[in-house]
Motif scaffolding. Structure first.
Motif, PDB file in Angstrom:
ATOM      1  N   PRO A 115      42.473  75.212  39.771  1.00  0.00           N
ATOM      2  CA  PRO A 115      41.504  74.355  39.078  1.00  0.00           C
ATOM      3  C   PRO A 115      40.100  74.962  39.050  1.00  0.00           C
ATOM      4  CG  PRO A 115      42.864  73.034  40.529  1.00  0.00           C
ATOM      5  CD  PRO A 115      43.160  74.470  40.838  1.00  0.00           C
ATOM      6  N   CYS A 116      39.751  75.729  40.080  1.00  0.00           N
ATOM      7  CA  CYS A 116      38.443  76.393  40.094  1.00  0.00           C
ATOM      8  C   CYS A 116      38.332  77.373  38.929  1.00  0.00           C
ATOM      9  CB  CYS A 116      38.235  77.132  41.406  1.00  0.00           C
ATOM     10  SG  CYS A 116      38.169  76.068  42.859  1.00  0.00           S
ATOM     11  N   HIS A 117      39.384  78.113  38.688  1.00  0.00           N
ATOM     12  CA  HIS A 117      39.390  79.088  37.589  1.00  0.00           C
ATOM     13  C   HIS A 117      39.271  78.383  36.239  1.00  0.00           C
ATOM     14  CE1 HIS A 117      40.141  82.397  40.269  1.00  0.00           C
ATOM     15  NE2 HIS A 117      41.173  81.749  40.789  1.00  0.00           N
ATOM     16  N   ILE A 118      39.930  77.242  36.099  1.00  0.00           N
ATOM     17  CA  ILE A 118      39.849  76.487  34.839  1.00  0.00           C
ATOM     18  C   ILE A 118      38.434  75.967  34.614  1.00  0.00           C
ATOM     19  CG2 ILE A 118      40.667  74.448  33.598  1.00  0.00           C
ATOM     20  CD1 ILE A 118      43.382  74.887  35.059  1.00  0.00           C
ATOM     21  N   VAL A 119      37.793  75.466  35.665  1.00  0.00           N
ATOM     22  CA  VAL A 119      36.414  74.982  35.529  1.00  0.00           C
ATOM     23  C   VAL A 119      35.488  76.140  35.164  1.00  0.00           C
ATOM     24  CG1 VAL A 119      34.458  73.972  36.765  1.00  0.00           C
ATOM     25  CG2 VAL A 119      36.723  72.954  36.985  1.00  0.00           C
ATOM     26  N   VAL A 124      31.446  70.621  41.632  1.00  0.00           N
ATOM     27  CA  VAL A 124      30.413  71.036  40.691  1.00  0.00           C
ATOM     28  C   VAL A 124      29.208  70.112  40.868  1.00  0.00           C
ATOM     29  CG1 VAL A 124      29.858  71.492  38.273  1.00  0.00           C
ATOM     30  CG2 VAL A 124      32.222  71.714  39.060  1.00  0.00           C
ATOM     31  N   VAL A 125      28.033  70.707  40.938  1.00  0.00           N
ATOM     32  CA  VAL A 125      26.800  69.933  41.006  1.00  0.00           C
ATOM     33  C   VAL A 125      26.032  70.195  39.719  1.00  0.00           C
ATOM     34  CG1 VAL A 125      24.693  69.465  42.292  1.00  0.00           C
ATOM     35  CG2 VAL A 125      26.759  70.194  43.511  1.00  0.00           C
ATOM     36  N   VAL A 126      25.812  69.122  38.960  1.00  0.00           N
ATOM     37  CA  VAL A 126      25.034  69.190  37.729  1.00  0.00           C
ATOM     38  C   VAL A 126      23.750  68.415  37.992  1.00  0.00           C
ATOM     39  CG1 VAL A 126      24.950  68.658  35.280  1.00  0.00           C
ATOM     40  CG2 VAL A 126      27.140  69.271  36.336  1.00  0.00           C
ATOM     41  N   GLU A 127      22.647  69.162  38.125  1.00  0.00           N
ATOM     42  CA  GLU A 127      21.380  68.577  38.566  1.00  0.00           C
ATOM     43  C   GLU A 127      21.619  67.907  39.925  1.00  0.00           C
ATOM     44  OE1 GLU A 127      18.438  69.107  37.098  1.00  0.00           O
ATOM     45  OE2 GLU A 127      19.317  70.173  35.408  1.00  0.00           O
ATOM     46  N   ASP A 128      21.621  66.581  39.995  1.00  0.00           N
ATOM     47  CA  ASP A 128      21.853  65.878  41.263  1.00  0.00           C
ATOM     48  C   ASP A 128      23.202  65.166  41.291  1.00  0.00           C
ATOM     49  OD1 ASP A 128      19.381  66.634  42.328  1.00  0.00           O
ATOM     50  OD2 ASP A 128      18.368  64.976  41.321  1.00  0.00           O
ATOM     51  N   GLU A 129      23.994  65.327  40.266  1.00  0.00           N
ATOM     52  CA  GLU A 129      25.298  64.658  40.154  1.00  0.00           C
ATOM     53  C   GLU A 129      26.399  65.566  40.707  1.00  0.00           C
ATOM     54  OE1 GLU A 129      27.702  61.420  38.836  1.00  0.00           O
ATOM     55  OE2 GLU A 129      25.568  61.581  38.373  1.00  0.00           O
ATOM     56  N   VAL A 130      27.179  65.035  41.661  1.00  0.00           N
ATOM     57  CA  VAL A 130      28.257  65.807  42.280  1.00  0.00           C
ATOM     58  C   VAL A 130      29.587  65.387  41.657  1.00  0.00           C
ATOM     59  CG1 VAL A 130      29.455  66.362  44.436  1.00  0.00           C
ATOM     60  CG2 VAL A 130      26.985  65.964  44.448  1.00  0.00           C
ATOM     61  N   VAL A 131      30.336  66.364  41.155  1.00  0.00           N
ATOM     62  CA  VAL A 131      31.659  66.131  40.585  1.00  0.00           C
ATOM     63  C   VAL A 131      32.656  66.835  41.503  1.00  0.00           C
ATOM     64  CG1 VAL A 131      33.163  66.421  38.586  1.00  0.00           C
ATOM     65  CG2 VAL A 131      30.696  66.064  38.260  1.00  0.00           C
ATOM     66  N   THR A 132      33.470  66.044  42.193  1.00  0.00           N
ATOM     67  CA  THR A 132      34.404  66.582  43.160  1.00  0.00           C
ATOM     68  C   THR A 132      35.798  66.672  42.556  1.00  0.00           C
ATOM     69  OG1 THR A 132      33.128  65.571  44.926  1.00  0.00           O
ATOM     70  CG2 THR A 132      35.350  66.253  45.475  1.00  0.00           C
ATOM     71  N   GLY A 133      36.448  67.814  42.780  1.00  0.00           N
ATOM     72  CA  GLY A 133      37.799  67.991  42.265  1.00  0.00           C
ATOM     73  C   GLY A 133      37.796  68.375  40.798  1.00  0.00           C
ATOM     74  N   PHE A 134      38.964  68.384  40.229  1.00  0.00           N
ATOM     75  CA  PHE A 134      39.155  68.814  38.843  1.00  0.00           C
ATOM     76  C   PHE A 134      38.934  67.626  37.922  1.00  0.00           C
ATOM     77  CE2 PHE A 134      41.941  69.796  35.191  1.00  0.00           C
ATOM     78  CZ  PHE A 134      41.319  70.964  34.791  1.00  0.00           C
ATOM     79  N   ASN A 135      37.754  67.585  37.266  1.00  0.00           N
ATOM     80  CA  ASN A 135      37.406  66.449  36.425  1.00  0.00           C
ATOM     81  C   ASN A 135      36.654  66.950  35.183  1.00  0.00           C
ATOM     82  OD1 ASN A 135      36.572  64.050  35.290  1.00  0.00           O
ATOM     83  ND2 ASN A 135      36.061  63.101  37.234  1.00  0.00           N
ATOM     84  N   ILE A 136      37.411  67.548  34.273  1.00  0.00           N
ATOM     85  CA  ILE A 136      36.818  68.102  33.050  1.00  0.00           C
ATOM     86  C   ILE A 136      36.133  67.016  32.226  1.00  0.00           C
ATOM     87  CG2 ILE A 136      37.360  69.196  30.827  1.00  0.00           C
ATOM     88  CD1 ILE A 136      37.337  71.174  33.132  1.00  0.00           C
ATOM     89  N   GLU A 137      36.703  65.818  32.185  1.00  0.00           N
ATOM     90  CA  GLU A 137      36.101  64.735  31.406  1.00  0.00           C
ATOM     91  C   GLU A 137      34.692  64.421  31.886  1.00  0.00           C
ATOM     92  OE1 GLU A 137      39.171  64.382  32.901  1.00  0.00           O
ATOM     93  OE2 GLU A 137      40.379  64.748  31.116  1.00  0.00           O
ATOM     94  N   LYS A 138      34.500  64.364  33.183  1.00  0.00           N
ATOM     95  CA  LYS A 138      33.181  64.081  33.752  1.00  0.00           C
ATOM     96  C   LYS A 138      32.227  65.237  33.441  1.00  0.00           C
ATOM     97  CE  LYS A 138      30.323  61.712  36.334  1.00  0.00           C
ATOM     98  NZ  LYS A 138      29.838  60.386  35.971  1.00  0.00           N
ATOM     99  N   LEU A 139      32.712  66.464  33.534  1.00  0.00           N
ATOM    100  CA  LEU A 139      31.861  67.612  33.221  1.00  0.00           C
ATOM    101  C   LEU A 139      31.442  67.594  31.757  1.00  0.00           C
ATOM    102  CD1 LEU A 139      33.606  70.464  35.220  1.00  0.00           C
ATOM    103  CD2 LEU A 139      31.502  69.238  35.805  1.00  0.00           C
ATOM    104  N   GLU A 140      32.363  67.239  30.875  1.00  0.00           N
ATOM    105  CA  GLU A 140      32.007  67.133  29.442  1.00  0.00           C
ATOM    106  C   GLU A 140      30.926  66.091  29.251  1.00  0.00           C
ATOM    107  OE1 GLU A 140      35.820  66.293  27.677  1.00  0.00           O
ATOM    108  OE2 GLU A 140      36.177  68.403  27.223  1.00  0.00           O
ATOM    109  N   GLN A 141      31.062  64.979  29.947  1.00  0.00           N
ATOM    110  CA  GLN A 141      30.091  63.885  29.863  1.00  0.00           C
ATOM    111  C   GLN A 141      28.694  64.353  30.302  1.00  0.00           C
ATOM    112  OE1 GLN A 141      30.729  60.544  32.553  1.00  0.00           O
ATOM    113  NE2 GLN A 141      31.792  59.529  30.871  1.00  0.00           N
ATOM    114  N   LEU A 142      28.650  65.124  31.370  1.00  0.00           N
ATOM    115  CA  LEU A 142      27.376  65.555  31.917  1.00  0.00           C
ATOM    116  C   LEU A 142      26.758  66.749  31.193  1.00  0.00           C
ATOM    117  CD1 LEU A 142      28.258  65.325  35.726  1.00  0.00           C
ATOM    118  CD2 LEU A 142      26.701  63.822  34.456  1.00  0.00           C
ATOM    119  N   LEU A 143      27.603  67.594  30.601  1.00  0.00           N
ATOM    120  CA  LEU A 143      27.103  68.874  30.086  1.00  0.00           C
ATOM    121  C   LEU A 143      27.135  69.049  28.572  1.00  0.00           C
ATOM    122  CD1 LEU A 143      28.773  71.113  32.803  1.00  0.00           C
ATOM    123  CD2 LEU A 143      26.323  70.701  32.515  1.00  0.00           C
TER     124      LEU A 143
END
Length: 76
Positions: free
Chosen positions: A14-18, A56-75
């Motif tokens: 999952p790290c490689h996919i992110v 993954v830390v986006v600014e101050d938001e921590v995304v734990t585990g494999f969560n592409i949907e959340k990353l799309e939302q934030l980025l």
């Protein structure tokens, strides 16, 4: 551009996919390999409250585990 930190370990599919997701979308990130960097591992656990990779830390938001949907939302 948002500050993005990625906490990974080598044998983590999952790290490689992110990483591919971030690279594909031209999102700059700083990668920390928690198996090679004990300080980063302690930070991930003690400060971020995460016990799994990818984290993954986006600014101050921590995304734990494999969560592409959340990353799309934030980025995107």
């Amino acid at each position: 551009m948002k500050k993005v930190e990625l906490y990974t370990q080598q044998d983590c599919p999952p790290c490689h996919i992110v990483k591919q997701f971030l690279t594909h979308h031209n999102i700059s990130f700083i990668e920390f390999d928690i198996k090679r960097d004990a300080k980063a591992q302690k930070h991930m656990i003690n400060t971020l409250g995460s016990f799994s990779t990818p984290t993954v830390v986006v600014e101050d938001e921590v995304v734990t585990g494999f969560n592409i949907e959340k990353l799309e939302q934030l980025l995107l």
